[in-house]
Design a protein around this motif. Structure first.
Motif, PDB file in Angstrom:
ATOM      1  N   ALA A  17      39.068  35.773  39.237  1.00 46.83           N
ATOM      2  CA  ALA A  17      39.050  37.192  39.625  1.00 46.83           C
ATOM      3  C   ALA A  17      40.398  37.897  39.485  1.00 46.83           C
ATOM      4  O   ALA A  17      40.447  39.032  38.989  1.00 46.83           O
ATOM      5  CB  ALA A  17      38.525  37.328  41.054  1.00 46.83           C
ATOM      6  N   PRO A  18      41.518  37.300  39.895  1.00 39.38           N
ATOM      7  CA  PRO A  18      42.799  37.998  39.750  1.00 39.38           C
ATOM      8  C   PRO A  18      43.212  38.217  38.295  1.00 39.38           C
ATOM      9  O   PRO A  18      44.046  39.095  38.010  1.00 39.38           O
ATOM     10  CB  PRO A  18      43.795  37.058  40.451  1.00 39.38           C
ATOM     11  CG  PRO A  18      42.971  36.227  41.371  1.00 39.38           C
ATOM     12  CD  PRO A  18      41.677  36.037  40.638  1.00 39.38           C
ATOM     13  N   LEU A  19      42.648  37.436  37.370  1.00 39.83           N
ATOM     14  CA  LEU A  19      43.001  37.565  35.955  1.00 39.83           C
ATOM     15  C   LEU A  19      42.150  38.600  35.247  1.00 39.83           C
ATOM     16  O   LEU A  19      42.635  39.324  34.375  1.00 39.83           O
ATOM     17  CB  LEU A  19      42.825  36.211  35.248  1.00 39.83           C
ATOM     18  CG  LEU A  19      43.613  35.011  35.772  1.00 39.83           C
ATOM     19  CD1 LEU A  19      43.186  33.751  35.035  1.00 39.83           C
ATOM     20  CD2 LEU A  19      45.107  35.242  35.586  1.00 39.83           C
ATOM     21  N   ALA A  20      40.874  38.640  35.589  1.00 30.91           N
ATOM     22  CA  ALA A  20      39.915  39.460  34.857  1.00 30.91           C
ATOM     23  C   ALA A  20      40.066  40.942  35.162  1.00 30.91           C
ATOM     24  O   ALA A  20      40.443  41.341  36.267  1.00 30.91           O
ATOM     25  CB  ALA A  20      38.496  39.003  35.192  1.00 30.91           C
ATOM     26  N   ALA A  21      39.747  41.761  34.151  1.00 26.81           N
ATOM     27  CA  ALA A  21      39.694  43.201  34.385  1.00 26.81           C
ATOM     28  C   ALA A  21      38.478  43.519  35.243  1.00 26.81           C
ATOM     29  O   ALA A  21      38.530  44.364  36.140  1.00 26.81           O
ATOM     30  CB  ALA A  21      39.606  43.933  33.053  1.00 26.81           C
ATOM     31  N   GLN A  22      37.386  42.803  34.970  1.00 29.81           N
ATOM     32  CA  GLN A  22      36.150  42.975  35.734  1.00 29.81           C
ATOM     33  C   GLN A  22      35.423  41.636  35.780  1.00 29.81           C
ATOM     34  O   GLN A  22      35.382  40.904  34.793  1.00 29.81           O
ATOM     35  CB  GLN A  22      35.257  44.028  35.084  1.00 29.81           C
ATOM     36  CG  GLN A  22      33.974  44.317  35.866  1.00 29.81           C
ATOM     37  CD  GLN A  22      33.091  45.321  35.160  1.00 29.81           C
ATOM     38  OE1 GLN A  22      32.925  45.268  33.939  1.00 29.81           O
ATOM     39  NE2 GLN A  22      32.524  46.252  35.909  1.00 29.81           N
ATOM     40  N   LEU A  23      34.872  41.316  36.940  1.00 28.62           N
ATOM     41  CA  LEU A  23      34.140  40.063  37.105  1.00 28.62           C
ATOM     42  C   LEU A  23      32.791  40.363  37.738  1.00 28.62           C
ATOM     43  O   LEU A  23      32.725  40.921  38.838  1.00 28.62           O
ATOM     44  CB  LEU A  23      34.935  39.095  37.983  1.00 28.62           C
ATOM     45  CG  LEU A  23      34.302  37.719  38.253  1.00 28.62           C
ATOM     46  CD1 LEU A  23      34.135  36.950  36.947  1.00 28.62           C
ATOM     47  CD2 LEU A  23      35.172  36.915  39.209  1.00 28.62           C
TER      48      LEU A  23
END
Length: 487
Positions: free
Chosen positions: A190-196
């Motif tokens: 989650a902290p890496l993704a633009a949207q999850l």
């Protein structure tokens, strides 16, 4: 080319390693471990997704006879669990007994010679008096047959075959599935993704995990007094598993009520939005599906870039996933956290027993075995972590150790009586499984229509419905009176 050995073990995960270690300790060195991969480790070699860790406490997820004293934390992560398995194998000199890249495709029993003839994918064969399978239940990923899956333009992979070459930073990530693996890697992604986007089929019962690092002082104590590590192992086995979770499995009402309350309080503390909280509240009794232990999954769902979808999936399209509601979710990457083909035991190996009997036909209505280990018509075949030996309340290593001890005792007795083969009597196997099915019908797993523990018709093929104390007592000594034996 054909090689011969007395005992052939399939799989170099924890089961195969335990079998090998105990064979060596018993003075038996004529064995081979056949491993389809290039390295050992089984589950903890294959599952390298971010955040991969064990639900059983570290000291419990280690062999009682090879207790690790310097676990870094209460719930060890994948790299440490794999390192422990490798350390056990190296210290026990198992590598010289292990053949890597040796995938077993078939095994057939030679009646006239009382030997198993094992065929490898390379075309080579191995002949052995005893065949022991240690392939486990959770090693063949299950990917759902969702319409349009092959049309997706981005990267897609199963969590158990994590593609570390795919950079998730700034990507739109769709996670299909929300159970044991997902609750561990979603907080990492989650902290890496633009949207999850997390697609949930059914909610999970989550309990507080309360993981923590162990102090250097504790490590010093354990190293100085190894009996402390063994005592901690026994304490966690009895109080974490037998006292807390076994009553839950057996549907003791007060325990179910307390566990449900604890889980709901955990959810309420971590999720303030009542709409989201309702989506995360299961509609089945606690314990009917695997109870998860986690402290950071719920908070992750509160993030602004994370959304939980419970509408179900209509199809996958080239640019994303369309829900049954009609809403479309754009995605660059799809991760399947959809579990394993857990009820398809020993597949895809073709196992043929005495008189040409095929194991797939024997198991047409569901896998079954006497003590979860032996099947009538398949002499000298033993299974580790076979049908109805999975646990929902303790460490599987407790069961595996008991099974290994049973096999060794059976071999000792056969040697003493100069026997060449043993085959469990069908009446014994059927009586055992009839009793088992009645007990499973009273368990909490019977209370839910669908889980990875059971077949589509409701038959529970995976789980053991009693305490590990009871199972270990049953396997304390091999009763050859339950078997047809021959010289």
């Amino acid at each position: 080319m054909t090689t011969t050995t007395r005992i052939a073990v399939i799989g170099a995960g924890h089961s195969g390693i335990c079998m090998g270690m105990q064979l060596k300790r018993a003075g038996i060195h004529d064995f081979v471990i056949l491993e389809k991969g290039a390295t050992l480790g089984g589950t903890w070699r294959d599952n390298t997704y971010p955040g991969a860790s064990c639900d059983a406490p570290s000291f419990l997820y280690s062999f009682s006879f090879a207790q690790k004293t310097d676990w870094s934390r209460r719930f060890a992560w994948q790299s440490e669990l794999l390192a422990y398995a490798v350390e056990c194998a190296v210290q026990s000199d198992l590598l010289r007994h292990t053949r890597f890249n040796a995938e077993v495709t078939a095994a057939s029993f030679d009646d006239s010679r009382s030997l198993w003839r094992i065929t490898l994918s390379s075309g080579e064969t191995v002949e052995a008096q005893f065949l022991v399978t240690g392939v486990g239940q959770l090693h063949r990923p299950a990917v759902p047959a969702i319409a349009g899956r092959d049309s997706f333009a981005g990267a897609q992979f199963h969590s158990a075959r994590w593609d570390h070459g795919v950079d998730l930073a700034g990507k739109r990530v769709a996670v299909i599935g929300n159970a044991a693996s997902a609750v561990q890697f979603v907080p990492q992604v989650a902290p890496l993704a633009a949207q999850l986007i997390v697609f949930q089929r059914s909610a999970n019962w989550l309990m507080p995990r309360k993981d923590r690092l162990y102090s250097p002082r504790l490590h010093r104590w354990m190293a100085r007094w190894p009996w402390l590590a063994r005592a901690r192992h026994q304490f966690q086995w009895f109080f974490f598993g037998e006292m807390q979770l076994t009553p839950l499995m057996k549907q003791v009402r007060v325990v179910q009520w307390l566990a449900t309350l604890k889980s709901k309080m955990h959810l309420r503390r971590q999720v303030k939005d009542p709409v989201l909280r309702a989506k995360l509240t299961p509609d089945y009794p606690i314990g009917a599906k695997r109870v998860l232990f986690n402290d950071d999954y719920y908070p992750t769902l509160n993030r602004s870039n994370v959304r939980l979808v419970t509408d179900g999936i209509e199809r996958i399209e080239p640019e994303g996933v369309r829900a049954r509601s009609g809403e479309f979710f754009a995605a660059d990457v799809i991760i399947y956290a959809t579990g394993f083909q857990a009820t398809d035991f020993l597949a895809p190996m073709a196992i043929t027993g005495a008189g040409g009997r095929r194991l797939r036909e024997e198991w047409q209505a569901g896998a079954h075995a006497y003590l979860g280990m032996t099947v009538s018509g398949f002499p000298n075949l033993f299974m580790l972590y076979g049908p109805n030996t999975n646990l929902g309340h303790n460490s599987i290593l407790v069961m595996i150790e008991a099974q290994v001890g049973y096999i060794l005792d059976a071999i000792r007795q056969m040697d003493a009586r100069k026997l060449q083969r043993l085959d469990v009597r069908r009446t014994v196997m059927e009586a055992y499984n009839d009793s088992l099915r009645k007990d499973l019908a009273k368990s909490v797993w019977a209370a839910d229509k669908q889980s990875w523990y059971k077949l589509a018709d409701g038959t529970i093929t995976n789980n053991w419905p009693h305490s590990t104390i009871r199972y270990r007592k049953l396997l304390r000594a091999a009763d050859l009176g339950a078997y047809d034996v021959g010289g």
